[in-house]
Design a protein around this motif. Structure first.
Motif, mmCIF file in Angstrom:
data_model
loop_
_atom_site.group_PDB
_atom_site.id
_atom_site.type_symbol
_atom_site.label_atom_id
_atom_site.label_comp_id
_atom_site.label_asym_id
_atom_site.label_seq_id
_atom_site.Cartn_x
_atom_site.Cartn_y
_atom_site.Cartn_z
ATOM 1 N N GLU A 168 112.256 66.244 53.858
ATOM 2 C CA GLU A 168 111.259 67.292 53.625
ATOM 3 C C GLU A 168 110.746 67.240 52.183
ATOM 4 O OE1 GLU A 168 114.079 67.682 55.270
ATOM 5 O OE2 GLU A 168 113.551 68.576 57.206
ATOM 6 N N ASN A 169 111.466 66.531 51.289
ATOM 7 C CA ASN A 169 111.044 66.461 49.879
ATOM 8 C C ASN A 169 110.325 65.166 49.519
ATOM 9 O OD1 ASN A 169 112.196 68.976 49.298
ATOM 10 N ND2 ASN A 169 114.229 68.031 49.197
ATOM 11 N N THR A 170 110.120 64.280 50.499
ATOM 12 C CA THR A 170 109.414 63.027 50.210
ATOM 13 C C THR A 170 107.977 63.339 49.773
ATOM 14 O OG1 THR A 170 110.747 61.884 51.879
ATOM 15 C CG2 THR A 170 108.682 60.815 51.225
ATOM 16 N N ALA A 171 107.516 62.651 48.719
ATOM 17 C CA ALA A 171 106.148 62.882 48.216
ATOM 18 C C ALA A 171 105.122 62.376 49.233
ATOM 19 C CB ALA A 171 105.964 62.158 46.891
ATOM 20 N N TYR A 172 103.995 63.059 49.326
ATOM 21 C CA TYR A 172 102.938 62.637 50.251
ATOM 22 C C TYR A 172 102.231 61.384 49.731
ATOM 23 C CZ TYR A 172 103.002 66.713 53.373
ATOM 24 O OH TYR A 172 103.345 67.646 54.313
ATOM 25 N N LYS A 182 95.554 65.044 57.838
ATOM 26 C CA LYS A 182 96.713 65.899 58.165
ATOM 27 C C LYS A 182 97.402 66.347 56.872
ATOM 28 C CE LYS A 182 98.261 66.938 61.612
ATOM 29 N NZ LYS A 182 97.982 68.091 62.527
ATOM 30 N N ALA A 183 97.500 65.451 55.881
ATOM 31 C CA ALA A 183 98.112 65.838 54.600
ATOM 32 C C ALA A 183 97.312 66.984 53.980
ATOM 33 C CB ALA A 183 98.145 64.635 53.655
ATOM 34 N N GLY A 184 95.963 66.863 54.030
ATOM 35 C CA GLY A 184 95.111 67.933 53.491
ATOM 36 C C GLY A 184 95.387 69.257 54.186
ATOM 37 N N SER A 185 95.542 69.209 55.505
ATOM 38 C CA SER A 185 95.778 70.462 56.249
ATOM 39 C C SER A 185 97.160 71.035 55.912
ATOM 40 C CB SER A 185 95.605 70.249 57.761
ATOM 41 O OG SER A 185 96.595 69.386 58.274
ATOM 42 N N ASP A 186 98.161 70.177 55.706
ATOM 43 C CA ASP A 186 99.504 70.666 55.337
ATOM 44 C C ASP A 186 99.421 71.409 53.988
ATOM 45 O OD1 ASP A 186 100.126 68.969 57.448
ATOM 46 O OD2 ASP A 186 101.770 67.952 56.437
ATOM 47 N N HIS A 187 98.677 70.804 53.042
ATOM 48 C CA HIS A 187 98.558 71.432 51.711
ATOM 49 C C HIS A 187 97.876 72.794 51.822
ATOM 50 C CE1 HIS A 187 100.177 68.005 49.733
ATOM 51 N NE2 HIS A 187 99.121 67.239 49.848
ATOM 52 N N TRP A 192 98.180 78.688 51.503
ATOM 53 C CA TRP A 192 97.924 80.030 52.076
ATOM 54 C C TRP A 192 99.204 80.861 52.077
ATOM 55 C CZ3 TRP A 192 93.662 77.721 51.430
ATOM 56 C CH2 TRP A 192 92.456 78.318 51.735
ATOM 57 N N GLN A 193 100.341 80.191 52.183
ATOM 58 C CA GLN A 193 101.619 80.920 52.122
ATOM 59 C C GLN A 193 101.890 81.370 50.686
ATOM 60 O OE1 GLN A 193 105.235 79.974 51.245
ATOM 61 N NE2 GLN A 193 105.666 82.050 51.946
ATOM 62 N N ARG A 194 101.729 80.443 49.751
ATOM 63 C CA ARG A 194 102.043 80.715 48.347
ATOM 64 C C ARG A 194 101.052 81.728 47.742
ATOM 65 N NH1 ARG A 194 104.535 77.508 43.806
ATOM 66 N NH2 ARG A 194 104.304 79.069 42.177
ATOM 67 N N THR A 195 99.766 81.537 48.039
ATOM 68 C CA THR A 195 98.745 82.378 47.392
ATOM 69 C C THR A 195 98.586 83.736 48.072
ATOM 70 O OG1 THR A 195 97.552 80.374 46.787
ATOM 71 C CG2 THR A 195 96.305 82.436 46.669
ATOM 72 N N TYR A 196 98.545 83.710 49.404
ATOM 73 C CA TYR A 196 98.229 84.948 50.131
ATOM 74 C C TYR A 196 99.438 85.553 50.839
ATOM 75 C CZ TYR A 196 93.499 83.009 49.583
ATOM 76 O OH TYR A 196 92.333 82.479 49.082
ATOM 77 N N GLY A 197 100.568 84.835 50.804
ATOM 78 C CA GLY A 197 101.764 85.359 51.469
ATOM 79 C C GLY A 197 101.728 85.239 52.981
ATOM 80 N N LEU A 198 100.760 84.483 53.533
ATOM 81 C CA LEU A 198 100.719 84.301 54.997
ATOM 82 C C LEU A 198 102.038 83.660 55.438
ATOM 83 C CD1 LEU A 198 98.673 84.552 57.450
ATOM 84 C CD2 LEU A 198 98.281 82.094 57.143
ATOM 85 N N PRO A 199 102.732 84.238 56.439
ATOM 86 C CA PRO A 199 104.044 83.692 56.823
ATOM 87 C C PRO A 199 103.920 82.393 57.624
ATOM 88 C CG PRO A 199 103.596 85.780 57.953
ATOM 89 C CD PRO A 199 102.375 85.454 57.189
ATOM 90 N N THR A 200 103.965 81.283 56.920
ATOM 91 C CA THR A 200 103.732 79.983 57.571
ATOM 92 C C THR A 200 105.017 79.161 57.666
ATOM 93 O OG1 THR A 200 103.256 78.847 55.499
ATOM 94 C CG2 THR A 200 101.385 79.875 56.612
ATOM 95 N N LEU A 201 104.987 78.195 58.581
ATOM 96 C CA LEU A 201 106.036 77.184 58.734
ATOM 97 C C LEU A 201 105.320 75.859 58.970
ATOM 98 C CD1 LEU A 201 107.551 79.422 61.375
ATOM 99 C CD2 LEU A 201 109.064 78.586 59.587
ATOM 100 N N VAL A 202 105.891 74.761 58.494
ATOM 101 C CA VAL A 202 105.292 73.435 58.721
ATOM 102 C C VAL A 202 106.362 72.539 59.330
ATOM 103 C CG1 VAL A 202 104.221 71.408 57.634
ATOM 104 C CG2 VAL A 202 103.716 73.698 56.742
ATOM 105 N N THR A 203 105.976 71.750 60.346
ATOM 106 C CA THR A 203 106.888 70.705 60.842
ATOM 107 C C THR A 203 106.186 69.359 60.758
ATOM 108 O OG1 THR A 203 106.183 71.258 63.102
ATOM 109 C CG2 THR A 203 108.304 72.116 62.389
#
Ligand code: NAD
Length: 367
Positions: A168-172, A182-187, A192-203
């Motif tokens: 999970e820590n490998t650099a993109y 897809k990398a752009g969408s992950d970022h 949106w989680q960090r800035t707006y607090g939207l409760p997100t999860l990524v797999t």
């Protein structure tokens, strides 16, 4: 706060639910849980309602033919159906198509994800109480965002088991227009989680295979070409390594993360099945020789074709985090999953014909 999946009947909005993995998620939710599903899908060439025939009549299943780039329609769907969770799978997903025409990939994968995030944020902000506290936006992505890993053929003095894996820590470091989009969408999702607090999860998951896979990807293409007596094209030397996961194992992992995962976290999902492409093709040929023998081995149809530009040499996932923290492990080995897959394509020639000519879709949509 964790949602107790056993006690709740949730409404889960799945984007891309008519695609290969999305349809496995929808079938799993309807067949194995008591949750309701809103399937939001534009029905591109890759989306097929016939993959959902077995759940179509369930009172817990609703289909909305909507483009995720259409903000007004997404807003309507969210307000009308009031989902507890969004599982976002809709995407353009074929690397070769992204090389021939990257525009659609930027539009759906980046602009579409941005549109969905903005509408999800507006919807979430006006919720209250437990509904707001338990809301989740789960973004489904790929291990291809990490680029590629050293290949055993290229590394001296290294045993196979010494080779690194994606964590999970490998650099993109995406290589193709598909993986870059897809990398752009992950970022965007993490921002949106960090800035707006939207409760997100990524797999981020490795290569999937199994039933209902559109016959342009390696495994279904090889099975169908073999049966039709056509050549079995293998890129370059066929030594590219992929880590294969049976699609139903992925669907189970996704529902577990969406309902039990920790907000803000990323989970890698993989099957610990590293195989060279040529090994996969030879395995399919051996199974066909066994279950549908003909005078010559299917392996004689293998042909080597010019390699794809920028082709990643090796992907391999470290799936320890999801195993340790959420207790997920795959149920299929590659050997059991590939046998089931070959048999499924033998038994479902009509599905293959319908998705290739679009006839079931036209019938269902009345056009
Ligand atoms: P797929 O191409 O089979 O299905 C994509 C679905 O999205 C289709 O039903 C299509 O109609 C729909 N769609 C496309 N554009 C849309 C839009 N603008 N609005 C609404 N719907 C739209 O893809 P898949 O293989 O099922 O992959 C699903 C997700 O999982 C993707 O996000 C992909 O990046 C990711 N993923 C795939 C794999 C794999 O091996 N297939 C591995 C890891 C991650």
């Amino acid at each position: 706060m964790k949602i107790n999946i056993n006690n709740l009947k949730l409404t889960i909005l799945v984007t891309g639910g008519a695609g290969f993995i999305g349809s496995a998620v929808v079938r799993h939710l309807i067949n194995d849980t008591e949750h309701s599903v809103i399937n939001v899908d534009k029905l591109t060439y890759a989306g097929n309602l016939e993959s959902l025939k077995t759940v179509n009549d369930s009172a817990r299943y609703t289909f909305e033919q909507v483009d995720i780039c259409d903000a007004a329609e997404i807003k309507r769907v969210l307000n009308q159906h009031q989902p507890d969770i969004i599982m976002h799978l809709a995407a353009e997903s074929h690397v070769d198509r992204s090389i021939d025409g990257p525009g659609e990939f930027i539009q759906t994968n980046i602009v579409g994800t941005f549109t969905l995030l903005e509408q999800a944020r507006a919807y979430w902000l006006q919720l209250d109480g437990d509904k707001k506290a338990n809301f989740r936006f789960h973004h489904i992505s790929t291990d291809e965002v990490y680029g590629d890993l050293p290949h055993p053929d290229e590394v001296d003095n290294l045993q196979f088991y010494d080779l690194p894996l994606f964590t999970e820590n490998t650099a993109y470091a995406p290589s193709s227009p598909y993986s870059a989009s897809k990398a752009g969408s992950d970022h965007l999702v993490r921002a949106w989680q960090r800035t707006y607090g939207l409760p997100t999860l990524v797999t981020n998951c490795s290569n999937n295979y199994g039933p209902y896979h559109f016959p342009e990807k390696l495994i279904p293409l090889v099975i169908l070409n073999a049966l039709e007596g056509k050549s079995l094209p293998v890129y370059g030397k066929g030594n590219q390594i992929r880590d294969w996961l049976y699609v139903e194992d992925h669907a189970r992992a996704l529902v577990l993360v969406a309902t039990q995962g920790v907000v803000g976290q990323t989970y890698n999902i993989g099957g610990h099945n590293e195989k060279q492409n040529i090994e996969v093709v030879q395995t399919i040929c051996k199974i066909l020789d066994d279950v549908k023998p003909k005078s010559k081995s299917y392996a004689e149809q293998i042909t080597y074709v010019k390699d794809r530009p920028g082709h990643d040499m090796r992907y391999a996932i470290d799936a320890c985090k999801i195993q340790k923290e959420l207790g997920w492990t795959p149920q299929e080995t590659f050997e059991s999953g590939i046998r089931k897959t070959v048999q499924w394509y033998l038994d479902n020639q009509a599905w293959c014909k319908h998705v290739q000519d679009g006839s079931y879709q036209r019938e269902r949509l009345g056009s």
